[in-house]
Design a protein around this motif. Structure first.
Motif, PDB file in Angstrom:
ATOM      1  N   ILE A  65       0.865  -1.183   0.000  1.00  0.00           N
ATOM      2  CA  ILE A  65       0.000   0.000   0.000  1.00  0.00           C
ATOM      3  C   ILE A  65       0.901   1.232   0.000  1.00  0.00           C
ATOM      4  O   ILE A  65       1.165   1.831   1.058  1.00  0.00           O
ATOM      5  N   PRO A  66       1.425   1.636  -1.150  1.00  0.00           N
ATOM      6  CA  PRO A  66       2.394   2.749  -1.203  1.00  0.00           C
ATOM      7  C   PRO A  66       1.868   4.058  -0.620  1.00  0.00           C
ATOM      8  O   PRO A  66       2.641   4.842  -0.061  1.00  0.00           O
ATOM      9  N   ARG A  67       0.575   4.322  -0.719  1.00  0.00           N
ATOM     10  CA  ARG A  67       0.030   5.565  -0.191  1.00  0.00           C
ATOM     11  C   ARG A  67       0.082   5.627   1.334  1.00  0.00           C
ATOM     12  O   ARG A  67      -0.050   6.705   1.922  1.00  0.00           O
ATOM     13  N   ALA A  68       0.267   4.459   1.966  1.00  0.00           N
ATOM     14  CA  ALA A  68       0.317   4.412   3.433  1.00  0.00           C
ATOM     15  C   ALA A  68       1.745   4.462   3.958  1.00  0.00           C
ATOM     16  O   ALA A  68       1.965   4.264   5.157  1.00  0.00           O
ATOM     17  N   THR A  69       2.715   4.738   3.085  1.00  0.00           N
ATOM     18  CA  THR A  69       4.120   4.705   3.492  1.00  0.00           C
ATOM     19  C   THR A  69       4.417   5.681   4.622  1.00  0.00           C
ATOM     20  O   THR A  69       5.152   5.357   5.564  1.00  0.00           O
ATOM     21  N   LEU A  70       3.841   6.870   4.556  1.00  0.00           N
ATOM     22  CA  LEU A  70       4.081   7.860   5.616  1.00  0.00           C
ATOM     23  C   LEU A  70       3.604   7.331   6.966  1.00  0.00           C
ATOM     24  O   LEU A  70       4.304   7.460   7.976  1.00  0.00           O
ATOM     25  N   PHE A  71       2.438   6.685   6.979  1.00  0.00           N
ATOM     26  CA  PHE A  71       1.892   6.163   8.223  1.00  0.00           C
ATOM     27  C   PHE A  71       2.717   4.984   8.745  1.00  0.00           C
ATOM     28  O   PHE A  71       2.958   4.870   9.952  1.00  0.00           O
ATOM     29  N   THR A  72       3.149   4.111   7.841  1.00  0.00           N
ATOM     30  CA  THR A  72       3.944   2.956   8.271  1.00  0.00           C
ATOM     31  C   THR A  72       5.309   3.398   8.803  1.00  0.00           C
ATOM     32  O   THR A  72       5.799   2.850   9.791  1.00  0.00           O
ATOM     33  N   ASP A  73       5.916   4.390   8.145  1.00  0.00           N
ATOM     34  CA  ASP A  73       7.212   4.896   8.621  1.00  0.00           C
ATOM     35  C   ASP A  73       7.077   5.556   9.992  1.00  0.00           C
ATOM     36  O   ASP A  73       7.921   5.348  10.878  1.00  0.00           O
ATOM     37  N   MET A  74       6.036   6.346  10.173  1.00  0.00           N
ATOM     38  CA  MET A  74       5.825   7.003  11.459  1.00  0.00           C
ATOM     39  C   MET A  74       5.565   5.977  12.561  1.00  0.00           C
ATOM     40  O   MET A  74       6.043   6.119  13.692  1.00  0.00           O
ATOM     41  N   THR A  75       4.818   4.918  12.231  1.00  0.00           N
ATOM     42  CA  THR A  75       4.559   3.867  13.220  1.00  0.00           C
ATOM     43  C   THR A  75       5.844   3.160  13.614  1.00  0.00           C
ATOM     44  O   THR A  75       6.089   2.904  14.803  1.00  0.00           O
ATOM     45  N   SER A  76       6.685   2.835  12.629  1.00  0.00           N
ATOM     46  CA  SER A  76       7.954   2.166  12.910  1.00  0.00           C
ATOM     47  C   SER A  76       8.859   3.037  13.779  1.00  0.00           C
ATOM     48  O   SER A  76       9.458   2.560  14.753  1.00  0.00           O
ATOM     49  N   ASN A  77       8.951   4.313  13.438  1.00  0.00           N
ATOM     50  CA  ASN A  77       9.814   5.222  14.198  1.00  0.00           C
ATOM     51  C   ASN A  77       9.320   5.406  15.631  1.00  0.00           C
ATOM     52  O   ASN A  77      10.123   5.460  16.573  1.00  0.00           O
ATOM     53  N   SER A  78       8.011   5.512  15.795  1.00  0.00           N
ATOM     54  CA  SER A  78       7.458   5.680  17.139  1.00  0.00           C
ATOM     55  C   SER A  78       7.686   4.422  17.978  1.00  0.00           C
ATOM     56  O   SER A  78       8.011   4.511  19.168  1.00  0.00           O
ATOM     57  N   TYR A  79       7.521   3.262  17.359  1.00  0.00           N
ATOM     58  CA  TYR A  79       7.746   2.010  18.093  1.00  0.00           C
ATOM     59  C   TYR A  79       9.197   1.892  18.538  1.00  0.00           C
ATOM     60  O   TYR A  79       9.482   1.541  19.687  1.00  0.00           O
ATOM     61  N   PHE A  80      10.116   2.210  17.633  1.00  0.00           N
ATOM     62  CA  PHE A  80      11.522   2.065  18.000  1.00  0.00           C
ATOM     63  C   PHE A  80      11.936   3.089  19.044  1.00  0.00           C
ATOM     64  O   PHE A  80      12.842   2.842  19.843  1.00  0.00           O
ATOM     65  N   ALA A  81      11.286   4.243  19.056  1.00  0.00           N
ATOM     66  CA  ALA A  81      11.567   5.235  20.102  1.00  0.00           C
ATOM     67  C   ALA A  81      11.233   4.660  21.475  1.00  0.00           C
ATOM     68  O   ALA A  81      11.960   4.891  22.456  1.00  0.00           O
ATOM     69  N   ILE A  82      10.151   3.896  21.552  1.00  0.00           N
ATOM     70  CA  ILE A  82       9.791   3.244  22.815  1.00  0.00           C
ATOM     71  C   ILE A  82      10.780   2.126  23.134  1.00  0.00           C
ATOM     72  O   ILE A  82      11.139   1.908  24.300  1.00  0.00           O
ATOM     73  N   VAL A  83      11.255   1.421  22.107  1.00  0.00           N
ATOM     74  CA  VAL A  83      12.226   0.337  22.311  1.00  0.00           C
ATOM     75  C   VAL A  83      13.517   0.869  22.940  1.00  0.00           C
ATOM     76  O   VAL A  83      14.133   0.198  23.771  1.00  0.00           O
ATOM     77  N   SER A 220      16.952   1.107  10.394  1.00  0.00           N
ATOM     78  CA  SER A 220      15.617   1.715  10.332  1.00  0.00           C
ATOM     79  C   SER A 220      15.654   3.239  10.361  1.00  0.00           C
ATOM     80  O   SER A 220      14.701   3.881   9.893  1.00  0.00           O
ATOM     81  N   GLN A 221      16.712   3.821  10.892  1.00  0.00           N
ATOM     82  CA  GLN A 221      16.778   5.278  11.010  1.00  0.00           C
ATOM     83  C   GLN A 221      17.797   5.874  10.031  1.00  0.00           C
ATOM     84  O   GLN A 221      17.421   6.649   9.151  1.00  0.00           O
ATOM     85  N   LEU A 222      19.063   5.508  10.175  1.00  0.00           N
ATOM     86  CA  LEU A 222      20.107   6.131   9.360  1.00  0.00           C
ATOM     87  C   LEU A 222      20.042   5.686   7.900  1.00  0.00           C
ATOM     88  O   LEU A 222      20.105   6.516   6.989  1.00  0.00           O
ATOM     89  N   GLN A 223      19.937   4.373   7.671  1.00  0.00           N
ATOM     90  CA  GLN A 223      19.889   3.884   6.290  1.00  0.00           C
ATOM     91  C   GLN A 223      18.680   4.441   5.550  1.00  0.00           C
ATOM     92  O   GLN A 223      18.798   4.914   4.416  1.00  0.00           O
ATOM     93  N   ALA A 224      17.510   4.395   6.217  1.00  0.00           N
ATOM     94  CA  ALA A 224      16.296   4.922   5.583  1.00  0.00           C
ATOM     95  C   ALA A 224      16.414   6.419   5.322  1.00  0.00           C
ATOM     96  O   ALA A 224      15.968   6.913   4.271  1.00  0.00           O
ATOM     97  N   ALA A 225      17.023   7.159   6.256  1.00  0.00           N
ATOM     98  CA  ALA A 225      17.178   8.601   6.073  1.00  0.00           C
ATOM     99  C   ALA A 225      18.115   8.914   4.916  1.00  0.00           C
ATOM    100  O   ALA A 225      17.855   9.839   4.123  1.00  0.00           O
ATOM    101  N   ILE A 226      19.210   8.164   4.784  1.00  0.00           N
ATOM    102  CA  ILE A 226      20.167   8.403   3.696  1.00  0.00           C
ATOM    103  C   ILE A 226      19.512   8.143   2.341  1.00  0.00           C
ATOM    104  O   ILE A 226      19.651   8.943   1.396  1.00  0.00           O
TER     105      ILE A 226
END
Length: 305
Positions: A65-83, A220-226
């Protein structure tokens, strides 16, 4: 054209299969951890081992679901922040809890000139281990877990309003810069704590566990950002009907699914073990007190013979 379609379907099928296997492995580990580990340690472990499969699942959803990429990325980042916060708490739990850590680390100091914040400042003096210090360490990681989630929700709200610009001078740049500072502050307490307990927790394989946690962060953070920066600046060529940003996002998600699949399997080997109560090593004063107490007991028992 038909060969390209077949290749795309095959690739997506393999990546989806890897994601499903990661989810199954994670669920199997959750059942094992909840049966073998007492509370609250088991909750922290489940959060930490869930980083790779959760992010992999979000990447897979972003592929389909390419249109949901922003939501999936934000969910992943928020989860890892808790980790990040949960991993710091797990270090305390592996030492037997905060009270045990404080009891057996009395009159000791801790080195604060560690990465990623002050690794270039070896002149910083060591700090005494106190309850206040532990509170500040936890606060440093907790602020990232909270504020990262807040900024993720804020970014989604801006995107819905049409104000979330990914260009080099866009809104996303300033948000990401501020979040980057919060990330450095959030990672610093874990580096401090890890350098202090790594020798005591070496039998528990704390070194490879810390390496897996760091690797998930890098991927998940640096590679994706680059990859995202390269795509925004047109380094990754567009291929109609897909833009450079869309192709960069797809490539990043495909790469991460494979990488996180391997990390999930390695994480299972590290955390699926026999768990026994453990405390950090006694200090010199604690050893002297233990020996003195043992001698007193022996003398008291000898007086009745």
């Amino acid at each position: 054209l038909n060969a390209f379609i077949v290749f795309g379907i095959t690739l997506y099928t393999i990546l989806t299969f890897m994601t499903l296997v990661s989810i199954i492995v994670f669920l199997e580990m959750c059942v094992y951890i909840y049966k073998k580990v007492p509370y609250p340690k088991k909750t922290n472990i489940v959060w930490v081992i869930g980083a790779a499969p959760v992010i992999s699942t979000m990447c897979c959803l972003g592929l389909w679901i390419p249109r949901a990429t922003l939501f999936t990325d934000m969910t992943s980042n928020s989860y890892f922040a808790i980790v990040i916060y949960k991993f710091l708490i797990l270090l305390f739990e592996e030492c037997g809890g905060e009270e045990a850590f404080l009891r057996y680390s009395e009159k000791k100091t801790i080195k604060v000139s560690t990465g990623p914040c002050c690794c270039c400042c070896p002149c910083l003096p060591p700090v005494s281990i106190t309850r206040r210090l532990l509170f500040l360490l936890k606060l440093g990681s907790l602020q990232y877990a909270i504020l990262k989630t807040v900024f993720s929700i804020f970014s989604i709200a801006l995107w819905a309003n049409g104000n979330f610009d990914l260009s080099i001078y866009g809104t996303a740049l300033w948000i990401n810069l501020f979040v980057g500072v919060l990330t450095i502050i959030g990672l610093w307490p874990i580096g401090i704590m890890f350098m202090h307990v790594r020798d005591s927790l070496r039998p528990l394989k704390i070194m490879p566990k810390y390496a897996m946690y760091q690797l998930v962060f890098v991927l998940s953070q640096l590679q994706a950002a680059i990859i995202n920066i390269l795509a925004v600046n047109g380094v990754i060529a567009c291929s109609p009907p897909f833009s450079s940003v869309a192709r960069g996002s797809t490539f990043s998600q495909q790469l991460m699914i494979v990488e996180l699949f391997v990390i999930t399997l390695v994480t299972r080997m590290l955390y699926r073990r026999i768990y026994e109560p453990r405390t950090v090593e006694l200090t010199v004063s604690g050893l002297k007190q233990a020996v003195r107490a043992k001698n007193n007991i022996e003398n008291f028992a000898a007086s009745f013979k």
